[in-house]
Design a protein around this motif. Structure first.
Motif, PDB file in Angstrom:
ATOM      1  N   TYR B  95      39.274  16.619 -18.297  1.00 39.09           N
ATOM      2  CA  TYR B  95      39.643  17.589 -17.270  1.00 39.09           C
ATOM      3  C   TYR B  95      39.309  17.033 -15.883  1.00 39.09           C
ATOM      4  CZ  TYR B  95      39.529  21.187 -20.997  1.00 39.09           C
ATOM      5  OH  TYR B  95      39.744  21.932 -22.129  1.00 39.09           O
ATOM      6  N   CYS B  96      40.197  17.227 -14.922  1.00 42.62           N
ATOM      7  CA  CYS B  96      39.772  17.036 -13.541  1.00 42.62           C
ATOM      8  C   CYS B  96      39.323  18.396 -13.016  1.00 42.62           C
ATOM      9  CB  CYS B  96      40.839  16.404 -12.671  1.00 42.62           C
ATOM     10  SG  CYS B  96      42.277  17.398 -12.323  1.00 42.62           S
ATOM     11  N   ALA B  97      38.352  18.369 -12.123  1.00 43.64           N
ATOM     12  CA  ALA B  97      37.727  19.599 -11.661  1.00 43.64           C
ATOM     13  C   ALA B  97      37.337  19.476 -10.197  1.00 43.64           C
ATOM     14  CB  ALA B  97      36.507  19.928 -12.514  1.00 43.64           C
ATOM     15  N   LYS B  98      37.421  20.580  -9.500  1.00 46.48           N
ATOM     16  CA  LYS B  98      37.229  20.605  -8.046  1.00 46.48           C
ATOM     17  C   LYS B  98      35.889  21.227  -7.667  1.00 46.48           C
ATOM     18  CE  LYS B  98      39.058  23.373  -4.219  1.00 46.48           C
ATOM     19  NZ  LYS B  98      37.932  24.331  -4.342  1.00 46.48           N
ATOM     20  N   ASP B  99      35.195  20.574  -6.729  1.00 51.00           N
ATOM     21  CA  ASP B  99      34.008  21.173  -6.134  1.00 51.00           C
ATOM     22  C   ASP B  99      34.435  22.378  -5.296  1.00 51.00           C
ATOM     23  OD1 ASP B  99      31.029  19.594  -5.080  1.00 51.00           O
ATOM     24  OD2 ASP B  99      32.019  19.214  -6.981  1.00 51.00           O
ATOM     25  N   PRO B 100      33.564  23.376  -5.139  1.00 48.82           N
ATOM     26  CA  PRO B 100      33.979  24.606  -4.472  1.00 48.82           C
ATOM     27  C   PRO B 100      33.824  24.636  -2.959  1.00 48.82           C
ATOM     28  CG  PRO B 100      31.827  24.894  -5.408  1.00 48.82           C
ATOM     29  CD  PRO B 100      32.274  23.520  -5.803  1.00 48.82           C
ATOM     30  N   VAL B 101      33.047  23.712  -2.395  1.00 53.08           N
ATOM     31  CA  VAL B 101      32.716  23.808  -0.965  1.00 53.08           C
ATOM     32  C   VAL B 101      33.203  22.569  -0.224  1.00 53.08           C
ATOM     33  CG1 VAL B 101      30.877  24.133   0.729  1.00 53.08           C
ATOM     34  CG2 VAL B 101      30.675  25.173  -1.546  1.00 53.08           C
ATOM     35  N   ARG B 102      33.901  22.787   0.875  1.00 55.51           N
ATOM     36  CA  ARG B 102      34.411  21.674   1.678  1.00 55.51           C
ATOM     37  C   ARG B 102      33.311  20.701   2.088  1.00 55.51           C
ATOM     38  NH1 ARG B 102      39.311  22.198   4.909  1.00 55.51           N
ATOM     39  NH2 ARG B 102      40.452  24.057   4.278  1.00 55.51           N
ATOM     40  N   TYR B 103      33.598  19.431   1.933  1.00 55.53           N
ATOM     41  CA  TYR B 103      32.755  18.343   2.421  1.00 55.53           C
ATOM     42  C   TYR B 103      31.358  18.310   1.812  1.00 55.53           C
ATOM     43  CZ  TYR B 103      36.543  18.386   5.777  1.00 55.53           C
ATOM     44  OH  TYR B 103      37.785  18.383   6.345  1.00 55.53           O
ATOM     45  N   GLN B 104      31.124  19.078   0.750  1.00 55.77           N
ATOM     46  CA  GLN B 104      29.884  18.987   0.002  1.00 55.77           C
ATOM     47  C   GLN B 104      30.143  18.179  -1.263  1.00 55.77           C
ATOM     48  OE1 GLN B 104      26.750  20.699   0.948  1.00 55.77           O
ATOM     49  NE2 GLN B 104      27.950  20.563   2.832  1.00 55.77           N
ATOM     50  N   PHE B 105      29.078  17.752  -1.895  1.00 54.10           N
ATOM     51  CA  PHE B 105      29.193  16.984  -3.149  1.00 54.10           C
ATOM     52  C   PHE B 105      28.232  17.657  -4.136  1.00 54.10           C
ATOM     53  CE2 PHE B 105      30.489  14.008  -5.951  1.00 54.10           C
ATOM     54  CZ  PHE B 105      30.199  12.656  -5.789  1.00 54.10           C
ATOM     55  N   LEU B 106      28.596  18.913  -4.509  1.00 57.75           N
ATOM     56  CA  LEU B 106      27.685  19.752  -5.264  1.00 57.75           C
ATOM     57  C   LEU B 106      27.759  19.515  -6.761  1.00 57.75           C
ATOM     58  CD1 LEU B 106      28.124  23.057  -3.238  1.00 57.75           C
ATOM     59  CD2 LEU B 106      26.175  21.490  -3.196  1.00 57.75           C
ATOM     60  N   LEU B 107      28.910  19.139  -7.237  1.00 55.02           N
ATOM     61  CA  LEU B 107      29.126  18.852  -8.663  1.00 55.02           C
ATOM     62  C   LEU B 107      28.986  20.076  -9.541  1.00 55.02           C
ATOM     63  CD1 LEU B 107      27.484  15.326  -8.810  1.00 55.02           C
ATOM     64  CD2 LEU B 107      29.908  15.863  -9.013  1.00 55.02           C
ATOM     65  N   PHE B 108      29.482  21.246  -9.056  1.00 53.17           N
ATOM     66  CA  PHE B 108      29.883  22.293  -9.977  1.00 53.17           C
ATOM     67  C   PHE B 108      31.318  22.650  -9.588  1.00 53.17           C
ATOM     68  CE2 PHE B 108      29.788  26.432  -7.738  1.00 53.17           C
ATOM     69  CZ  PHE B 108      29.098  26.111  -6.577  1.00 53.17           C
ATOM     70  N   PHE B 109      32.033  23.410 -10.459  1.00 53.26           N
ATOM     71  CA  PHE B 109      33.487  23.337 -10.396  1.00 53.26           C
ATOM     72  C   PHE B 109      34.162  24.706 -10.432  1.00 53.26           C
ATOM     73  CE2 PHE B 109      32.382  19.114 -10.859  1.00 53.26           C
ATOM     74  CZ  PHE B 109      31.595  18.954 -11.991  1.00 53.26           C
ATOM     75  N   ASP B 110      34.953  24.998  -9.393  1.00 50.14           N
ATOM     76  CA  ASP B 110      35.598  26.297  -9.321  1.00 50.14           C
ATOM     77  C   ASP B 110      37.047  26.268  -9.767  1.00 50.14           C
ATOM     78  OD1 ASP B 110      36.527  26.661  -5.799  1.00 50.14           O
ATOM     79  OD2 ASP B 110      36.602  24.916  -7.129  1.00 50.14           O
ATOM     80  N   CYS B 111      37.579  25.099 -10.050  1.00 46.47           N
ATOM     81  CA  CYS B 111      38.951  25.003 -10.513  1.00 46.47           C
ATOM     82  C   CYS B 111      39.070  23.795 -11.424  1.00 46.47           C
ATOM     83  CB  CYS B 111      39.922  24.879  -9.347  1.00 46.47           C
ATOM     84  SG  CYS B 111      41.638  24.936  -9.847  1.00 46.47           S
ATOM     85  N   TRP B 112      39.779  23.973 -12.539  1.00 51.91           N
ATOM     86  CA  TRP B 112      39.933  22.930 -13.545  1.00 51.91           C
ATOM     87  C   TRP B 112      41.412  22.772 -13.882  1.00 51.91           C
ATOM     88  CZ3 TRP B 112      35.519  21.323 -16.885  1.00 51.91           C
ATOM     89  CH2 TRP B 112      34.293  21.891 -16.475  1.00 51.91           C
TER      90      TRP B 112
END
Lengths: 109, 122
Positions: B95-112
């Protein structure tokens, strides 16, 4: 690496009941960087909770998260038929070495 | 509407290579960190790799380090995963997955995305 252990492995409940799912970390999770996901059969995971207790956009308020340090809980009030799925916790506070729990299957009793 | 569509999966022999792509739409791709997460058949989720919004920072799980390379083309709104020296244990839906916050590198995912199946077998 932080190991996340979820319990129980399988939870059998009826619609309308309350579900309590546990996620225990092998060491403290920085900043309560703990997320919960729901995965229905054949579907991609869906974000429910992040920061241990903040609901994601569009998630019903019957889903709530709590906890800190090494012990976290996902609570689902008044189970609906669509809530029966697999739930995963994930920590993202550990120096880019993120990990998931092994999952809890919530099944209809 | 945010959409992530993976492609490039398939059957590959042990030791072979494969390149996955993830086409993004509905959001400002260049502003968000992205990741790949995999799921072996009947098993749980395993984070594989992440990349910052600019592409300047990358991270890998120990299980794939040295064999897998993540990259992105922000001009084409596309995320890539180059996989080499593949093993049977790399068999999974990716799966590709998107971080939820602009310009952060949080590594949890709000869209898959819906995932791409990679099967490593002779």
């Amino acid at each position: 690496e932080i190991v996340l252990t979820q319990s129980p492995g399988t939870l059998s409940l009826s619609p309308g009941e309350r579900a309590t799912l546990s996620c225990r970390a092998s060491q403290s999770v920085n900043n309560s960087y703990l997320a919960w996901y729901q995965q229905r059969p054949g579907q991609a995971p869906r974000l429910l909770i992040y920061g241990a207790s903040t609901g994601a956009t569009g998630i019903p308020d019957r889903f709530s998260g709590s906890g800190s340090g090494t012990d976290f809980t996902l609570t689902i009030l008044r189970l609906e038929p669509e809530d029966f799925a697999v739930y995963y916790c994930q920590q993202y506070g550990s120096s880019r070495a993120i990990t998931f729990g092994q999952g809890t299957r919530l099944e209809i009793k | 509407e945010v959409q992530l569509v993976e492609s490039g999966g398939g059957l590959v022999q042990p030791g072979g290579s494969l390149r996955l792509s993830c086409a993004a739409s509905g959001f400002s791709f260049r502003s968000y960190a992205m990741s790949w997460v995999r799921q072996a058949p009947g098993k749980g989720l395993e984070w594989v790799s992440g990349i910052s919004a600019s592409g300047g920072s990358t991270n890998y799980a120990d299980s794939v380090k040295g064999r897998i390379t993540i990259s992105r083309d922000n001009s084409k709104n596309t995320l890539f995963l180059q996989m080499n020296s593949l093993r049977a244990e790399d068999t999974a839906v990716y799966y590709c997955a998107k971080d939820p916050v602009r310009y952060q590198f949080l590594l949890f995912f709000d869209c898959w995305g819906q995932g791409a199946l990679v099967t490593v077998s002779s």
